[in-house]
Design a protein around this motif. Structure first.
Motif, PDB file in Angstrom:
ATOM      1  N   PHE A  42      -3.446 -11.634 -17.464  1.00 45.32           N
ATOM      2  CA  PHE A  42      -4.022 -10.792 -16.424  1.00 45.32           C
ATOM      3  C   PHE A  42      -2.858 -10.058 -15.779  1.00 45.32           C
ATOM      4  O   PHE A  42      -2.026 -10.664 -15.110  1.00 45.32           O
ATOM      5  N   VAL A  43      -2.780  -8.748 -16.029  1.00 43.82           N
ATOM      6  CA  VAL A  43      -1.657  -7.945 -15.557  1.00 43.82           C
ATOM      7  C   VAL A  43      -2.149  -6.956 -14.504  1.00 43.82           C
ATOM      8  O   VAL A  43      -2.999  -6.103 -14.790  1.00 43.82           O
ATOM      9  N   VAL A  44      -1.620  -7.092 -13.308  1.00 46.86           N
ATOM     10  CA  VAL A  44      -1.957  -6.208 -12.194  1.00 46.86           C
ATOM     11  C   VAL A  44      -0.820  -5.208 -12.058  1.00 46.86           C
ATOM     12  O   VAL A  44       0.348  -5.583 -11.981  1.00 46.86           O
ATOM     13  N   LEU A  45      -1.180  -3.936 -12.036  1.00 42.09           N
ATOM     14  CA  LEU A  45      -0.191  -2.862 -11.978  1.00 42.09           C
ATOM     15  C   LEU A  45      -0.317  -2.091 -10.677  1.00 42.09           C
ATOM     16  O   LEU A  45      -1.420  -1.745 -10.252  1.00 42.09           O
ATOM     17  N   VAL A  96      -3.890  -1.442  -8.809  1.00 42.92           N
ATOM     18  CA  VAL A  96      -4.079  -1.586  -7.363  1.00 42.92           C
ATOM     19  C   VAL A  96      -3.187  -0.576  -6.647  1.00 42.92           C
ATOM     20  O   VAL A  96      -1.996  -0.467  -6.938  1.00 42.92           O
ATOM     21  N   HIS A  97      -3.786   0.128  -5.694  1.00 44.10           N
ATOM     22  CA  HIS A  97      -3.032   1.074  -4.861  1.00 44.10           C
ATOM     23  C   HIS A  97      -3.475   0.872  -3.410  1.00 44.10           C
ATOM     24  O   HIS A  97      -4.447   1.470  -2.959  1.00 44.10           O
ATOM     25  N   PRO A 153     -10.693  -2.203   2.695  1.00 37.43           N
ATOM     26  CA  PRO A 153     -10.092  -1.707   3.934  1.00 37.43           C
ATOM     27  C   PRO A 153      -8.560  -1.720   3.841  1.00 37.43           C
ATOM     28  O   PRO A 153      -7.978  -2.514   3.105  1.00 37.43           O
ATOM     29  N   ILE A 154      -7.921  -0.839   4.613  1.00 34.87           N
ATOM     30  CA  ILE A 154      -6.462  -0.858   4.662  1.00 34.87           C
ATOM     31  C   ILE A 154      -5.996  -2.139   5.344  1.00 34.87           C
ATOM     32  O   ILE A 154      -6.756  -2.751   6.114  1.00 34.87           O
ATOM     33  N   ARG A 155      -4.781  -2.538   5.039  1.00 35.82           N
ATOM     34  CA  ARG A 155      -4.147  -3.711   5.660  1.00 35.82           C
ATOM     35  C   ARG A 155      -4.997  -4.981   5.519  1.00 35.82           C
ATOM     36  O   ARG A 155      -5.053  -5.793   6.433  1.00 35.82           O
ATOM     37  N   THR A 203       2.434  -1.845   0.023  1.00 30.47           N
ATOM     38  CA  THR A 203       2.844  -2.858  -0.955  1.00 30.47           C
ATOM     39  C   THR A 203       2.896  -4.247  -0.334  1.00 30.47           C
ATOM     40  O   THR A 203       2.557  -5.232  -0.984  1.00 30.47           O
ATOM     41  N   ARG A 204       3.270  -4.326   0.927  1.00 31.19           N
ATOM     42  CA  ARG A 204       3.334  -5.643   1.588  1.00 31.19           C
ATOM     43  C   ARG A 204       1.982  -6.340   1.574  1.00 31.19           C
ATOM     44  O   ARG A 204       1.893  -7.553   1.433  1.00 31.19           O
ATOM     45  N   TYR A 205       0.885  -5.584   1.670  1.00 31.72           N
ATOM     46  CA  TYR A 205      -0.451  -6.183   1.664  1.00 31.72           C
ATOM     47  C   TYR A 205      -0.840  -6.650   0.263  1.00 31.72           C
ATOM     48  O   TYR A 205      -1.524  -7.667   0.121  1.00 31.72           O
ATOM     49  N   LEU A 206      -0.370  -5.943  -0.740  1.00 34.37           N
ATOM     50  CA  LEU A 206      -0.571  -6.395  -2.114  1.00 34.37           C
ATOM     51  C   LEU A 206       0.200  -7.688  -2.356  1.00 34.37           C
ATOM     52  O   LEU A 206      -0.317  -8.631  -2.949  1.00 34.37           O
ATOM     53  N   LEU A 207       1.431  -7.760  -1.872  1.00 33.14           N
ATOM     54  CA  LEU A 207       2.219  -8.987  -2.021  1.00 33.14           C
ATOM     55  C   LEU A 207       1.590 -10.144  -1.254  1.00 33.14           C
ATOM     56  O   LEU A 207       1.588 -11.286  -1.734  1.00 33.14           O
TER      57      LEU A 207
END
Length: 174
Positions: A36-39, A111-112, A152-154, A50-54
């Motif tokens: 499962f590769v998330v890009l 994911v963006h 939603p953002i954040r 990016t901090r929210y993705l992390l």
């Protein structure tokens, strides 16, 4: 909408688009069904989220899952993000990638988590590569339609929930 909210007169605004991608460059390819590769593709700045993705990634425990980050990193997020990336062996920051289309072909999902986005060509690249997209409500939501999820953002919990769903439902992701 963001410009209007900031008081710009509507007559001074124009829509640009559609941005397109070359289908001979961006196209789907069957990936490894056991991984499962998330890009995520962007120049990482505070507004790219990016901090929210992390944060979302740190809550997931998925076997054979990898998070691939493509793009540079601005100095104003480097202090926070770089140690987090380096401490997690499931995350790989590739930096600038010459053949980004190849990274899309290796991915399971795109994911963006941008906090604000007029229109990012990365959405079109991901969808041309037939990847499900997880984007924020401040992105081009009308363009994404049924190609993925709007969160939603954040909101790392929402990102993690959608990643888990796509992992657990590969037929739906396809």
């Amino acid at each position: 909408e963001t410009f209007l909210e900031q008081g710009f007169p509507e007559e001074r605004l124009c829509k640009v688009g559609p941005l397109t991608v070359d289908p001979s460059v961006y196209y789907p390819e069957p990936g490894d069904p056991d991984s499962f590769v998330v890009l995520a593709v962007s120049h990482m700045t505070p507004l790219k989220g990016t901090r929210y993705l992390l944060d979302a990634w740190s809550t997931l425990d998925i076997n054979n899952a990898r998070l691939i980050l493509c793009g540079g990193m601005s100095d104003d997020v480097r202090t926070e993000l770089k140690p987090r990336i380096e401490q997690d062996p499931s995350i790989n920051h590739l930096g600038h990638v010459d053949d980004i289309a190849e990274e899309y072909r290796k991915a399971s999902v795109f994911v963006h988590p941008s906090l604000t986005e007029g229109f990012g060509k990365v959405y079109a690249e991901a969808m041309a590569s037939e990847l499900p997209v997880i984007a924020t409500e401040n992105g081009p939501t009308e363009f994404i339609d049924d190609a993925g999820f709007i969160v939603p953002i954040r909101d790392p919990e929402a990102i993690a929930e959608k990643l888990r769903y796509l992992h657990d439902n590969p037929d739906e992701a396809q």
